[in-house]
Design a protein around this motif. Structure first.
Motif, PDB file in Angstrom:
ATOM      1  N   HIS A 199     -20.012 -61.417 -17.462  1.00  0.00           N
ATOM      2  CA  HIS A 199     -21.242 -62.202 -17.442  1.00  0.00           C
ATOM      3  C   HIS A 199     -22.418 -61.405 -16.889  1.00  0.00           C
ATOM      4  CE1 HIS A 199     -18.478 -65.950 -17.214  1.00  0.00           C
ATOM      5  NE2 HIS A 199     -18.773 -65.657 -18.473  1.00  0.00           N
ATOM      6  N   GLY A 209     -30.002 -56.728 -19.449  1.00  0.00           N
ATOM      7  CA  GLY A 209     -29.926 -57.937 -20.257  1.00  0.00           C
ATOM      8  C   GLY A 209     -29.492 -57.668 -21.688  1.00  0.00           C
ATOM      9  N   ASN A 265     -25.761 -63.677 -16.906  1.00  0.00           N
ATOM     10  CA  ASN A 265     -26.031 -64.470 -18.100  1.00  0.00           C
ATOM     11  C   ASN A 265     -24.767 -65.240 -18.470  1.00  0.00           C
ATOM     12  OD1 ASN A 265     -27.220 -65.549 -20.371  1.00  0.00           O
ATOM     13  ND2 ASN A 265     -26.676 -63.810 -21.659  1.00  0.00           N
ATOM     14  N   THR A 278     -23.533 -68.379 -21.055  1.00  0.00           N
ATOM     15  CA  THR A 278     -23.927 -69.249 -22.178  1.00  0.00           C
ATOM     16  C   THR A 278     -23.292 -70.626 -22.112  1.00  0.00           C
ATOM     17  OG1 THR A 278     -22.126 -68.331 -23.507  1.00  0.00           O
ATOM     18  CG2 THR A 278     -24.283 -67.259 -23.685  1.00  0.00           C
TER      19      THR A 278
END
Length: 319
Positions: A49, A54, A104, A106
């Protein structure tokens, strides 16, 4: 029973790693690469993650850390995994490379504190043809979560006047030919770090050129051990400063060379996670070749005066 099973499926999944409050990123600035490490499982985030810039989910799990590598610092390829570079012109031109490690997820709900480890490396830039050749006097530094790191003032190598290591001499250090063989006192110090971090000298060697990879070299410290009895290590891996001394010399059959470059491969060790102290030198043999795997510090020594053939000569290669 079916209702209970469905309810269990909706409950938050337990962490597979132990969350850590990771409020710093450890960055190593190499001449050709940048390596950033964060303590594993920062605030509960798994490695899959966390991304570099990015963009790239290319983290590597090493013991105690998640590691992200920027393998190419060529300004023309400055966009590697979101890496950005800035050129600062002037009498001493520099390149600054920026990037970040960000979280990040989802999934529908995010239950972990977001992380954004923004870091930078600053290099001196000298030009050969159209390519930038980077030099740097630093190895590893720790910066706070979300802040930019400046590296020149964090880890330094200096020449001191005597074995008390109280007063540093101005750089570059000048040695008169009449003083060849005199003692040179070197101190490598990390500033701004807590007591848990120790400075570890792995290898030190000298070359007749500013390039640490020069095949003409004279080894002083190999795998944290003195290469011979002309080198004395006072302290290593015990504190934020490591110190040693060696007898000054010049290279044989290099009469026109007036400068010697000392290179030391250094690491900053987290004493709360691993044992930083190297094993005793008396119980292990020394390899003949230097294989650097940490950041490299470089110091410049000027040899002043005329040298006569056959005087102050030092063999280059050690068997």
């Amino acid at each position: 029973m079916a209702f209970v099973s469905a309810l269990l499926m909706l409950l938050p999944v337990a962490w597979s790693c132990i969350p850590q409050k990771a409020d710093y990123v450890m960055v190593s600035c190499f001449p050709n690469a940048i390596i950033a490490n964060v303590p594993e499982c920062p605030y509960g985030w798994e490695i899959e993650h966390l991304s570099l810039g990015g963009v790239c989910y290319n983290g590597i799990h090493s013991p105690g850390y998640y590691r992200f590598i920027i393998p190419d610092l060529t300004p023309k390829n400055h966009s590697y995994c979101g890496t950005q570079s800035e050129y600062i012109p002037g009498k001493d031109p520099k390149y600054i490379f920026y990037n970040s490690i960000v979280s990040n997820d989802t999934s529908l709900t995010v239950r972990n504190q977001p992380v954004n480890y923004t870091f930078s490396c600053t290099y001196r830039a000298a030009y050969l043809v159209n390519n930038a050749v980077f030099s740097q006097r630093v190895a590893t530094v720790y910066v706070n979560n979300g802040s930019l790191g400046t590296f020149r003032s964090q880890l330094s190598m200096n020449v001191f006047t005597n074995s008390k290591f109280l007063y540093a001499k101005d750089a570059p250090y000048v040695i008169d030919t009449s003083e060849i063989g005199s003692e040179v006192f070197i101190g490598i110090e990390a500033k701004g770090l807590s007591n848990r971090f120790k400075v570890v000298i792995n290898n030190c060697w000298a070359t007749p050129s500013p390039y640490s990879t020069d095949r003409k070299r004279w080894s002083l410290i190999i795998k944290s051990c003195s290469s011979d009895n002309t080198v004395t290590i006072f302290e290593n891996a015990k504190d934020s400063r490591s110190m040693f001394k060696f007898n000054s010399f010049r290279f044989q059959r290099q009469e026109k060379v007036s400068t010697v470059w000392l290179h030391c491969e250094v690491q900053v060790c987290d004493g709360e996670r691993i044992t930083c102290q190297p094993s005793p030198c008396s119980v292990r043999s020394l390899p003949s070749d230097v294989d650097p795997n940490g950041g490299i510090l470089t110091a410049e020594f000027h040899i002043k005066g005329r040298v006569n053939r056959g005087i102050f000569m030092t063999e280059i290669n050690k068997e």
